[in-house]
Design a protein around this motif. Structure first.
Motif, mmCIF file in Angstrom:
data_model
loop_
_atom_site.group_PDB
_atom_site.id
_atom_site.type_symbol
_atom_site.label_atom_id
_atom_site.label_comp_id
_atom_site.label_asym_id
_atom_site.label_seq_id
_atom_site.Cartn_x
_atom_site.Cartn_y
_atom_site.Cartn_z
ATOM 1 N N UNK A 26 33.478 32.052 71.451
ATOM 2 C CA UNK A 26 32.637 32.296 72.623
ATOM 3 C C UNK A 26 31.237 32.766 72.232
ATOM 4 N N UNK A 27 31.156 33.770 71.364
ATOM 5 C CA UNK A 27 29.839 34.297 70.986
ATOM 6 C C UNK A 27 29.027 33.248 70.223
ATOM 7 N N UNK A 28 29.613 32.560 69.212
ATOM 8 C CA UNK A 28 28.831 31.508 68.542
ATOM 9 C C UNK A 28 28.355 30.420 69.499
ATOM 10 N N UNK A 29 29.207 30.052 70.483
ATOM 11 C CA UNK A 29 28.811 29.030 71.441
ATOM 12 C C UNK A 29 27.666 29.532 72.321
ATOM 13 N N UNK A 30 27.760 30.797 72.754
ATOM 14 C CA UNK A 30 26.694 31.373 73.584
ATOM 15 C C UNK A 30 25.378 31.432 72.803
ATOM 16 N N UNK A 31 25.439 31.852 71.553
ATOM 17 C CA UNK A 31 24.227 31.944 70.747
ATOM 18 C C UNK A 31 23.666 30.557 70.409
ATOM 19 N N UNK A 32 24.561 29.579 70.284
ATOM 20 C CA UNK A 32 24.090 28.209 70.079
ATOM 21 C C UNK A 32 23.321 27.735 71.307
ATOM 22 N N UNK A 33 23.850 28.059 72.495
ATOM 23 C CA UNK A 33 23.140 27.717 73.721
ATOM 24 C C UNK A 33 21.785 28.397 73.782
ATOM 25 N N UNK A 34 21.733 29.675 73.358
ATOM 26 C CA UNK A 34 20.454 30.393 73.361
ATOM 27 C C UNK A 34 19.449 29.705 72.433
ATOM 28 N N UNK A 35 19.901 29.313 71.239
ATOM 29 C CA UNK A 35 18.982 28.711 70.280
ATOM 30 C C UNK A 35 18.515 27.338 70.752
ATOM 31 N N UNK A 36 19.402 26.578 71.371
ATOM 32 C CA UNK A 36 18.985 25.286 71.910
ATOM 33 C C UNK A 36 17.981 25.474 73.044
ATOM 34 N N UNK A 37 18.180 26.521 73.850
ATOM 35 C CA UNK A 37 17.210 26.836 74.890
ATOM 36 C C UNK A 37 15.877 27.255 74.295
ATOM 37 N N UNK A 38 15.930 28.009 73.208
ATOM 38 C CA UNK A 38 14.702 28.418 72.509
ATOM 39 C C UNK A 38 13.913 27.195 72.042
ATOM 40 N N UNK A 39 14.594 26.245 71.445
ATOM 41 C CA UNK A 39 13.924 25.045 70.960
ATOM 42 C C UNK A 39 13.335 24.236 72.111
ATOM 43 N N UNK A 40 14.059 24.194 73.241
ATOM 44 C CA UNK A 40 13.550 23.467 74.405
ATOM 45 C C UNK A 40 12.293 24.139 74.968
ATOM 46 N N UNK A 41 12.311 25.476 75.047
ATOM 47 C CA UNK A 41 11.116 26.202 75.489
ATOM 48 C C UNK A 41 9.953 25.949 74.533
ATOM 49 N N UNK A 42 10.232 25.936 73.243
ATOM 50 C CA UNK A 42 9.179 25.689 72.265
ATOM 51 C C UNK A 42 8.568 24.299 72.441
ATOM 52 N N UNK A 43 9.425 23.305 72.708
ATOM 53 C CA UNK A 43 8.909 21.957 72.952
ATOM 54 C C UNK A 43 8.016 21.942 74.187
ATOM 55 N N UNK A 44 8.444 22.658 75.224
ATOM 56 C CA UNK A 44 7.667 22.710 76.460
ATOM 57 C C UNK A 44 6.329 23.406 76.219
ATOM 58 N N UNK A 45 6.371 24.539 75.516
ATOM 59 C CA UNK A 45 5.144 25.287 75.227
ATOM 60 C C UNK A 45 4.207 24.478 74.338
#
Length: 280
Positions: free
Chosen positions: A182-201
């Motif tokens: 659960x925690x690795x999956x949640x943190x993976x989601x966070x990191x993928x969201x981080x990369x998506x925000x970076x692409x947007x920025x």
């Protein structure tokens, strides 16, 4: 005592009062940019958030590559960039830490819970502060840029869905067995969201030519240092906003959220100006 020079976009605290008063009187009737440039030349703009600060001339519609963009894109960028960066501060300083502790995952669930008060389908916090803002900015841009930004938005939405799935049904007051993944999956989601925000920025920085939006570094011991924005100032801003929300009661909390995102939050109860906060 302190004296504040207040413009629609900038609040400066604790400058030299005599210099400030002379600059304001001298520049009466001038444009905001002319007044700020005068203050820069006198060196009176110091002490934002109680610490030394450099003079700032807020971005205007003719700066960088903004003059080459559609008018609606310029308006949307100038209105929403500050709140979106503040949301990125939340993403790195708060959400990341909450995801590391399953006992706090009840709070994660609240972020994705829509407020259906009186049958109105209001967006949840993640939608209000991230995806809806990303959608507005993307739709205002030219087609080529809009496609890139929409792809980043969709990637962010998929990442948030991964977080929702990993944290669903886990709360401090509800004893359940937590899957080891659960925690690795949640943190993976966070990191993928981080990369998506970076692409947007990165798309915003490229199309505006301003490079104002700060991307989020990966997790690690130097992450905050690399990010270059102050966790202390973020926590101070969050505390003051919370105090104002409490004064208005739960019925006004949704309105406060909309004010934050739209950029119209006023300094009515000690909240620092968002543009002053934006320029770190």
């Amino acid at each position: 005592s302190s004296l504040a020079f207040t413009s629609p976009l900038l609040v400066v605290k604790n400058p030299s009062s005599s210099l400030l008063m002379r600059a304001c009187r001298k520049n009466e009737g001038d444009s905001r940019r002319e007044v700020l440039n005068s203050l820069i030349s006198t060196g009176v703009m110091t002490g934002i958030f109680g610490e030394p600060s450099y003079a700032i001339t807020p971005t205007g519609p003719d700066d960088g590559g903004l003059s080459n963009l559609p008018p609606e894109a310029v308006r949307s960028y100038l209105q929403y960039r500050m709140s979106l960066q503040t949301s990125a501060d939340f993403y790195i300083f708060d959400l990341q830490e909450l995801l590391k502790d399953p006992s706090e995952w009840g709070l994660i669930g609240e972020l994705f819970q829509a407020n259906n008060n009186r049958g109105q389908g209001n967006p949840n916090r993640i939608e209000r502060e991230f995806t809806n803002t990303m959608r507005i900015l993307g739709l205002s841009m030219s087609p080529d840029t809009a496609d890139e930004m929409r792809d980043a938005q969709f990637a962010f939405e998929r990442a948030m869905a991964k977080i929702t799935k990993a944290t669903a049904g886990i709360r401090r007051d509800l004893p359940v067995e937590i899957d080891k993944n659960a925690i690795p999956l949640a943190m993976q989601g966070w990191d993928e969201g981080r990369l998506a925000l970076n692409d947007f920025f990165s798309s915003l920085n490229a199309i505006t030519g301003l490079k104002e939006m700060k991307t989020l570094p990966p997790a690690g011991t130097t992450q905050y240092q690399e990010y270059g924005r102050s966790q202390r100032r973020y926590l101070e801003l969050k505390k003051k906003i919370k105090l104002c929300q409490n004064r208005g009661g739960p019925a006004l909390s949704q309105a406060w959220g909309q004010l934050m995102v739209s950029g119209y939050l006023q300094d009515s109860c000690g909240i620092p100006d968002l543009e002053a906060y934006f320029y770190q």
